[in-house]
Design an enzyme around this catalytic site. Structure first.
Site, PDB file in Angstrom:
ATOM      1  N   ASP A   1       0.904  -1.805  -0.368  1.00 23.99           N
ATOM      2  CA  ASP A   1       0.003  -0.092   0.009  1.00 23.99           C
ATOM      3  C   ASP A   1       0.862   1.505   0.164  1.00 23.99           C
ATOM      4  O   ASP A   1       1.594   0.950   0.473  1.00 23.99           O
ATOM      5  CB  ASP A   1      -1.310   0.437   1.601  1.00 23.99           C
ATOM      6  CG  ASP A   1      -1.987   0.903   0.982  1.00 23.99           C
ATOM      7  OD1 ASP A   1      -2.959   0.470   1.059  1.00 23.99           O
ATOM      8  OD2 ASP A   1      -1.570   1.895   0.923  1.00 23.99           O
TER       9      ASP A   1
ATOM     10  N   ASN B   1     -12.648  -3.400   2.890  1.00 28.56           N
ATOM     11  CA  ASN B   1     -13.758  -2.252   3.413  1.00 28.56           C
ATOM     12  C   ASN B   1     -14.353  -2.022   1.742  1.00 28.56           C
ATOM     13  O   ASN B   1     -13.797  -2.704   0.760  1.00 28.56           O
ATOM     14  CB  ASN B   1     -12.380  -1.071   2.985  1.00 28.56           C
ATOM     15  CG  ASN B   1     -12.178  -0.816   4.435  1.00 28.56           C
ATOM     16  OD1 ASN B   1     -12.212  -1.312   5.304  1.00 28.56           O
ATOM     17  ND2 ASN B   1     -10.788  -0.350   4.456  1.00 28.56           N
TER      18      ASN B   1
ATOM     19  N   GLY C   1     -16.149   2.880   3.840  1.00 28.33           N
ATOM     20  CA  GLY C   1     -15.077   2.748   3.715  1.00 28.33           C
ATOM     21  C   GLY C   1     -14.465   2.763   2.478  1.00 28.33           C
ATOM     22  O   GLY C   1     -12.522   3.106   2.703  1.00 28.33           O
ATOM     23  N   GLN C   2     -15.066   2.223   1.992  1.00 31.68           N
ATOM     24  CA  GLN C   2     -14.183   1.702   0.238  1.00 31.68           C
ATOM     25  C   GLN C   2     -13.677   3.029  -1.477  1.00 31.68           C
ATOM     26  O   GLN C   2     -14.810   3.510  -1.150  1.00 31.68           O
ATOM     27  CB  GLN C   2     -14.677   0.557  -0.815  1.00 31.68           C
ATOM     28  CG  GLN C   2     -13.805   0.305  -1.754  1.00 31.68           C
ATOM     29  CD  GLN C   2     -14.532  -1.365  -2.091  1.00 31.68           C
ATOM     30  OE1 GLN C   2     -16.046  -1.181  -1.867  1.00 31.68           O
ATOM     31  NE2 GLN C   2     -14.580  -1.460  -3.701  1.00 31.68           N
TER      32      GLN C   2
ATOM     33  N   HIS D   1     -10.264  -5.773  -2.960  1.00 29.53           N
ATOM     34  CA  HIS D   1      -8.900  -5.390  -2.177  1.00 29.53           C
ATOM     35  C   HIS D   1      -8.772  -5.853  -1.062  1.00 29.53           C
ATOM     36  O   HIS D   1      -9.522  -6.118  -0.164  1.00 29.53           O
ATOM     37  CB  HIS D   1      -7.942  -4.321  -2.639  1.00 29.53           C
ATOM     38  CG  HIS D   1      -8.999  -3.023  -1.958  1.00 29.53           C
ATOM     39  ND1 HIS D   1      -9.415  -2.554  -2.982  1.00 29.53           N
ATOM     40  CD2 HIS D   1      -8.257  -2.514  -0.690  1.00 29.53           C
ATOM     41  CE1 HIS D   1     -10.305  -1.468  -2.791  1.00 29.53           C
ATOM     42  NE2 HIS D   1      -9.687  -1.463  -1.084  1.00 29.53           N
TER      43      HIS D   1
ATOM     44  N   HIS E   1      -6.506  -5.978   2.722  1.00 30.75           N
ATOM     45  CA  HIS E   1      -5.020  -5.103   2.991  1.00 30.75           C
ATOM     46  C   HIS E   1      -5.261  -6.098   4.421  1.00 30.75           C
ATOM     47  O   HIS E   1      -5.757  -6.843   4.698  1.00 30.75           O
ATOM     48  CB  HIS E   1      -5.958  -3.942   4.063  1.00 30.75           C
ATOM     49  CG  HIS E   1      -6.817  -3.147   3.359  1.00 30.75           C
ATOM     50  ND1 HIS E   1      -5.554  -1.850   2.884  1.00 30.75           N
ATOM     51  CD2 HIS E   1      -7.965  -2.701   2.706  1.00 30.75           C
ATOM     52  CE1 HIS E   1      -6.644  -1.001   2.228  1.00 30.75           C
ATOM     53  NE2 HIS E   1      -7.537  -1.722   2.178  1.00 30.75           N
TER      54      HIS E   1
HETATM   55  P1  5GP Z   1      -9.099   1.267   0.288  1.00 27.92           P
HETATM   56  O1  5GP Z   1      -9.727   2.759   1.137  1.00 27.92           O
HETATM   57  O2  5GP Z   1     -10.546   1.186  -0.609  1.00 27.92           O
HETATM   58  O3  5GP Z   1     -10.198   0.058   1.297  1.00 27.92           O
HETATM   59  O4  5GP Z   1      -8.315   1.378   0.492  1.00 27.92           O
HETATM   60  C1  5GP Z   1      -8.009   1.293  -0.760  1.00 27.92           C
HETATM   61  C2  5GP Z   1      -6.066   1.087  -0.001  1.00 27.92           C
HETATM   62  O5  5GP Z   1      -5.277   1.649  -1.794  1.00 27.92           O
HETATM   63  C3  5GP Z   1      -6.030   2.366  -0.138  1.00 27.92           C
HETATM   64  O6  5GP Z   1      -5.164   2.369   1.233  1.00 27.92           O
HETATM   65  C4  5GP Z   1      -4.498   3.601  -0.578  1.00 27.92           C
HETATM   66  O7  5GP Z   1      -3.572   3.971  -0.072  1.00 27.92           O
HETATM   67  C5  5GP Z   1      -4.152   2.462  -1.294  1.00 27.92           C
HETATM   68  N1  5GP Z   1      -4.126   2.874  -2.592  1.00 27.92           N
HETATM   69  C6  5GP Z   1      -4.520   3.547  -3.648  1.00 27.92           C
HETATM   70  N2  5GP Z   1      -4.279   3.655  -4.738  1.00 27.92           N
HETATM   71  C7  5GP Z   1      -2.404   3.210  -5.018  1.00 27.92           C
HETATM   72  C8  5GP Z   1      -1.648   3.329  -5.655  1.00 27.92           C
HETATM   73  O8  5GP Z   1      -1.813   3.882  -6.474  1.00 27.92           O
HETATM   74  N3  5GP Z   1      -0.498   2.352  -5.064  1.00 27.92           N
HETATM   75  C9  5GP Z   1      -1.142   1.706  -3.993  1.00 27.92           C
HETATM   76  N4  5GP Z   1       0.760   0.899  -3.851  1.00 27.92           N
HETATM   77  N5  5GP Z   1      -1.402   1.735  -3.243  1.00 27.92           N
HETATM   78  C10 5GP Z   1      -2.507   2.643  -3.041  1.00 27.92           C
END
Ligand code: 5GP
Ligand code: ZN
Length: 117
Positions: free
Chosen positions: A34, A90, A96-97, A103, A105
């Protein structure tokens, strides 16, 4: 549902069109670090096919979800997360997605609190 969505950032990462620091890859999934880590180990595990969220998992595509868990367990072992770890998907606005491609985490290397915010 297209297997690749042209405007999806994680589809682009899966296709290698946007660079990422890879932790694991095979024909079905990619695991990468991340950009904004919330723990000493923070990896995202995604299906290479576009699945918008955990809400879109069905009998037809759930085998890749099972594979994601398998990869998570293997990575956790390889990275020495012997004290435990957390897997989070998420989902949707209330979940909180922020990226609309499934994905999971993988968070580890510190003690986690519950419930999350
Ligand atoms: P969400 O908030 O949807 O559960 O998680 C999205 C995650 O993707 C966040 O933790 C954010 O830091 C990560 N993220 C978003 N864009 C990128 C990217 O371009 N590269 C990487 N490695 N992580 C990303
Ligand atoms: Zn996608």
């Amino acid at each position: 549902m297209n297997s690749k969505m042209s405007d999806c950032i994680f589809c682009k990462i899966a296709a290698g069109e946007i660079p990422s620091k890879k932790a694991y890859e095979d024909d079905r999934v990619l695991a990468f670090y991340d950009l904004d880590p919330q723990a000493p180990v923070h990896i995202l595990i995604i299906p290479k096919e576009h699945i918008a969220s955990a809400a879109e998992i069905t009998e037809d595509n759930s085998s890749v979800a099972a594979h994601i868990f398998e990869v998570a367990a293997r990575l956790a072992k390889e990275l020495g997360l012997d004290g435990g770890f957390r897997l989070v998907a998420n989902t949707g606005a209330d979940g909180g997605q922020t990226v609309q491609h499934l994905h999971v985490h993988l968070l580890g290397g510190r003690s986690m609190k519950w419930p999350p915010g």
